[in-house]
Scaffold this active site. Structure first.
Site, PDB file in Angstrom:
ATOM      1  N   GLU A  75       0.786  -1.236   0.000  1.00  0.00           N
ATOM      2  CA  GLU A  75       0.000   0.000   0.000  1.00  0.00           C
ATOM      3  C   GLU A  75       0.819   1.287   0.000  1.00  0.00           C
ATOM      4  O   GLU A  75       0.377   2.315   0.515  1.00  0.00           O
ATOM      5  CB  GLU A  75      -0.962   0.021   1.198  1.00  0.00           C
ATOM      6  CG  GLU A  75      -2.019  -1.052   1.115  1.00  0.00           C
ATOM      7  CD  GLU A  75      -3.125  -0.873   2.134  1.00  0.00           C
ATOM      8  OE1 GLU A  75      -2.852  -0.276   3.182  1.00  0.00           O
ATOM      9  OE2 GLU A  75      -4.242  -1.327   1.874  1.00  0.00           O
ATOM     10  N   GLU A  87      -6.937  -7.397  -0.853  1.00  0.00           N
ATOM     11  CA  GLU A  87      -7.557  -7.131   0.450  1.00  0.00           C
ATOM     12  C   GLU A  87      -8.924  -6.505   0.244  1.00  0.00           C
ATOM     13  O   GLU A  87      -9.151  -5.788  -0.751  1.00  0.00           O
ATOM     14  CB  GLU A  87      -6.734  -6.141   1.292  1.00  0.00           C
ATOM     15  CG  GLU A  87      -5.484  -6.706   1.908  1.00  0.00           C
ATOM     16  CD  GLU A  87      -4.761  -5.686   2.784  1.00  0.00           C
ATOM     17  OE1 GLU A  87      -5.448  -4.959   3.539  1.00  0.00           O
ATOM     18  OE2 GLU A  87      -3.532  -5.625   2.704  1.00  0.00           O
TER      19      GLU A  87
HETATM   20  C1  GAL Z   1      -4.843  -2.530   4.819  1.00  0.00           C
HETATM   21  C2  GAL Z   1      -3.462  -3.034   5.175  1.00  0.00           C
HETATM   22  C3  GAL Z   1      -3.509  -4.193   6.138  1.00  0.00           C
HETATM   23  C4  GAL Z   1      -4.473  -3.915   7.226  1.00  0.00           C
HETATM   24  C5  GAL Z   1      -5.799  -3.681   6.625  1.00  0.00           C
HETATM   25  C6  GAL Z   1      -6.899  -3.513   7.614  1.00  0.00           C
HETATM   26  O1  GAL Z   1      -4.816  -1.210   4.420  1.00  0.00           O
HETATM   27  O2  GAL Z   1      -2.782  -3.421   4.038  1.00  0.00           O
HETATM   28  O3  GAL Z   1      -2.241  -4.457   6.655  1.00  0.00           O
HETATM   29  O4  GAL Z   1      -4.050  -2.815   7.966  1.00  0.00           O
HETATM   30  O5  GAL Z   1      -5.737  -2.492   5.851  1.00  0.00           O
HETATM   31  O6  GAL Z   1      -8.107  -3.509   6.927  1.00  0.00           O
END
Ligand code: GAL
Length: 753
Positions: A381, A462
């Site tokens: 990210e 994600e």
């Molecule tokens: C994302 C990140 C993860 C975690 C997640 C929580 O932005 O890559 O490590 O923090 O959010 O939803």
């Protein structure tokens, strides 16, 4: 590979560090590896507790076998900055907490006792990834993976790279590159021999050739009858490389598989067949002991992703994880997206150089795993930094021409330097959703995200997570919404052939920094609790399995009259892969509930949903007057294949203690035991609030505190074996319930290499 002896027992551990300590054994606690420097409480701790210096010492007695040999100490992983001394002399250091390193001892060993001192600095060193910003996870200090003493001749095998150029062809070929370790830079002349075997040990190919200073490259062609590595049948072969020459010989055996993994604009193809990837992100952390978990705990986590959750891919967010875990993914047929350490922050030039070195360390450690299908070569990210990511991509491609790269980003229209556009899509939850009529989308469309006019391979890495944190004790309605959000993304991923698949955030709740989570140092983002006990959302994944593999029928309810707002259990959602579910009441009345294909048209197995307007609510009795017991029956065709009963008046009845297995390795391995408070019909009592006292005797110790609290109807603990095979007695006591005793066993499990 040189001869390796596990060097995990009889370490002395103490806090702090002074240079003078490296010259004589210090008093301290005797510990075994893997070791966590500071065991944290479950929640509400100060994460600065482990961010300091620790000293480990152990003795290597001189062995005749060392004479004239190269000797090393190999560390599989220590967090975060590690320096290694032998008899007071600094011999080496390693600043990456996730990859292995070797310290050459040759020339420094004395006849007699040799004092090894390892200083671990657990502070977050801003000069190296993943540090410098703030990260949403913890990097627990300690020598948290195994250490080995290795010895070999002056020239040994450093590494091998096994490639299968045409895996799906009838007649297959294998190319094996052998890299040498020749620390004295001796002239090399010799022979290299390659033997390929199937899992039964039968030879399927042999070759030999000259060995030079650059090692050797051997190729075997025309292999007939070899099986492919696939998700259902992850067939593995071994390649044994043996080198011989004047004054040296060495040999190394490595597992590999024949498989073709390709992300295309039409999705992901394994051996030419499109497979929709469905997975979850995994951190490598465990409650109390942080990262320090050995082989069995790692293997069990892999099995949970594949079997308990029904996923086909896992992302090792956000760093290279244990090779025990990866080897097991190879064995059980679970795909892996592995990535370099980092989280949103990109440091200065030296930091970036280190990140590029991390690409090398990750790929050189793991390039032979058939389970790994992509290298993540961006800092998770982070913003676009084309010159930096051009370097990480170029190196990944140079080291491994067979795997595609990705790089996990959360912004749209990012420069695509990788082979696959890998994107964290948090669109679901980005806007308020006041009523169910609102048009919502589980995922964005690929081309909208990439901003490109042409299609590119595309994977969601994600979703959900912080958009909808959900605790094990959260209200049933919130938990149902948690489920729904996971289902919506799965449905959207299944709907769109341009999306290779989706990997959700995340497998289980995890400890984190104060800046994240619920203030308790926990991100309640998992579809499982920190103990890896499923929340309802876990069944969103499992229920997509073919019923032939596992039957799932999980009503998203505790079946209580007054848990939800205004009361009742509607809409009643049942996560199932049955064709239909029948709700049967004690008076014989019943209602059939069908999978809601209108709402989730693309899911292999939409949940069965019963809405209040579909029945006469009075069949469940009047508010405050009566509430019935219920039985849910799951049907495949006309056959009732699953039943689940709920009591209208649950009474706390038993403490269930469920170990993952009855026996486990005696060599410092962990075994999980889940404790559940059950009512009289076997359902978890989610709001019971009781302590459980744990006592353990015999061949294992308890990890974590000996008094824990049930939360969400469960708790758990891990046992760690203490070196010798034998029985392990566990006694569990909780108020209001009969005590429970368990007898487990630790056994010799043979080779760990
Ligand atoms: C994302 C990140 C993860 C975690 C997640 C929580 O932005 O890559 O490590 O923090 O959010 O939803």
């Amino acid at each position: 590979m040189p001869h390796s002896d596990l060097f995990c027992d009889n370490w002395t551990f103490r806090e702090g560090f002074e240079e003078a300590w490296t010259r004589q054994p210090q008093p301290g606690e005797t510990v075994a590896l893997p070791h966590n420097a500071v065991d944290l409480p479950f929640d509400y701790f100060d994460e600065a507790d482990y961010q300091r210096m620790f000293t480990y010492q152990a003795t290597i007695p001189w062995e005749d076998a060392f004479d004239g040999q190269e000797v090393w100490l190999r560390f599989d992983g220590a967090m975060a900055n590690t320096r290694v001394y032998l008899n007071g002399t600094l011999l080496g250091q390693h600043a990456d907490g996730y990859t292995p390193f070797r310290i050459r001892l040759s020339g420094h060993l004395v006849k007699g006792e040799n004092l090894v001192t390892v200083v671990v600095d657990g502070s977050e060193n801003p000069d190296i990834p993943p540090f410098g910003g703030q990260i949403d996870y913890l990097t627990y200090a300690g020598i948290y993976r195994e250490v080995w003493v290795e010895r070999g001749d002056a020239i040994t095998i450093l590494n091998t790279k096994i490639e299968t150029p045409d895996p799906v062809a009838e007649r297959k070929s294998v190319r094996v590159r052998t890299f040498l370790d020749n620390p004295q830079a001796l002239p090399v002349a010799g022979n290299c021999r390659l033997t390929l075997r199937d899992s039964a040990g039968a030879i399927i190919g042999e070759a030999s050739g000259p060995l030079g200073a650059d090692g050797a490259e051997l190729r075997i062609e025309g292999i007939e009858g070899a099986s492919l590595w696939s998700l259902d049948s992850p067939v593995l072969y071994t390649a044994t490389v043996t080198i011989t020459g004047e004054g040296f010989s060495d040999s190394r055996t490595t597992q590999f598989g024949f498989r073709e993994a390709r992300f295309t604009t039409e999705g992901f193809k394994l051996n030419g067949e499109v497979i929709k990837l469905v997975g979850l992100n995994r951190h490598q952390s465990f409650p109390y002991v942080g990262y320090a978990a050995g082989r069995e705990a790692q293997q069990r986590d892999a099995e949970m992703v594949k079997d308990d959750l029904g996923c086909n891919i896992v992302r090792t967010s956000h760093y290279p994880q244990s090779t025990w875990f990866l080897e097991h993914c190879d064995r059980i047929g679970l795909l892996v997206l592995e990535e370099i350490p980092g989280w949103q922050h990109i440091g200065g030039e030296a930091w970036k150089d280190e990140a590029v070195r991390n690409v090398r360390r990750m790929i050189e450690r793991d390039w032979n795993h058939p389970s790994i299908i992509m290298w993540g070569v961006r800092i998770n990210e982070s913003v676009d930094e084309d010159p930096f990511y051009a370097r990480t991509n170029a190196l990944a491609h140079e080291l491994d021409t067979t795997r595609q790269t990705g790089g996990i980003r959360k912004h749209m229209h990012s420069s695509l330097l990788e082979d696959v556009y890998t994107f964290n899509d948090f669109v679901l939850g980005e806007f308020e959703r006041p009523n169910t009529n609102e048009v919502r989308r589980g995922l964005r469309e690929r081309d909208e995200v990439t901003g490109l006019s042409h299609g590119v391979p595309y994977l969601i890495t994600e979703y959900n997570g912080h958009m909808f944190p959900t605790k094990v004790i959260d209200n049933e309605l919130r938990q149902m919404e948690h489920v729904t959000r996971h289902l919506e993304v799965l449905d959207a991923a299944h709907a769109d052939p341009a999306i290779a698949g989706c990997i959700g955030w995340c497998m289980f709740d995890y400890n984190t920094h104060a800046d994240f989570g619920s203030g308790d140092r926990v991100c309640h983002h998992g579809v499982m609790s920190m103990f890896r006990e499923p929340k309802f959302a876990a069944h969103a994944y499992t229920s997509q399995l073919d019923p032939a593999r596992k039957l799932v029928m999980e009503p998203v309810t505790h079946w209580a009259r007054g848990e939800r707002n205004i009361g009742g259990v509607f809409p009643l959602m049942i996560l199932t892969n049955c064709d239909r579910v029948r709700m049967v009441l004690p008076n014989g009345q019943h209602v059939d509930i069908l999978p809601d294909r209108a709402r989730f048209p693309h899911l292999p197995h939409p949940p069965a949903i019963l809405r209040i307007d579909q029945i006469d609510e009075n069949i469940l009795g009047r508010w405050g007057m009566s509430w019935p017991d219920v039985e849910f029956q799951g049907f495949l065709g006309d056959e009732c294949v699953a039943t689940r009963r709920f009591s209208a008046k649950p009474v706390l009845s038993t403490l269930q203690a469920a170990p993952d297995a009855d026996s486990f390795g005696c060599d410092c391995q962990e075994m999980r035991v889940i404790l559940r408070a059950l009512d009289q019909v076997g359902n978890v009592t989610p709001f019971v609030d009781l302590p459980v006292n744990i006592s353990v005797t015999g061949a294992a110790t308890l990890l974590g505190p000996d008094q824990v609290s049930l939360k969400g109807g469960h708790t758990g603990f891990w046992l760690r074996s203490t070196g010798k095979p034998g029985p392990v007695e566990v006694m569990l006591k909780t108020p209001r319930l009969a005590p429970v005793s368990l007898t487990l066993e630790t056994t010799e499990t043979g080779e760990r290499a």
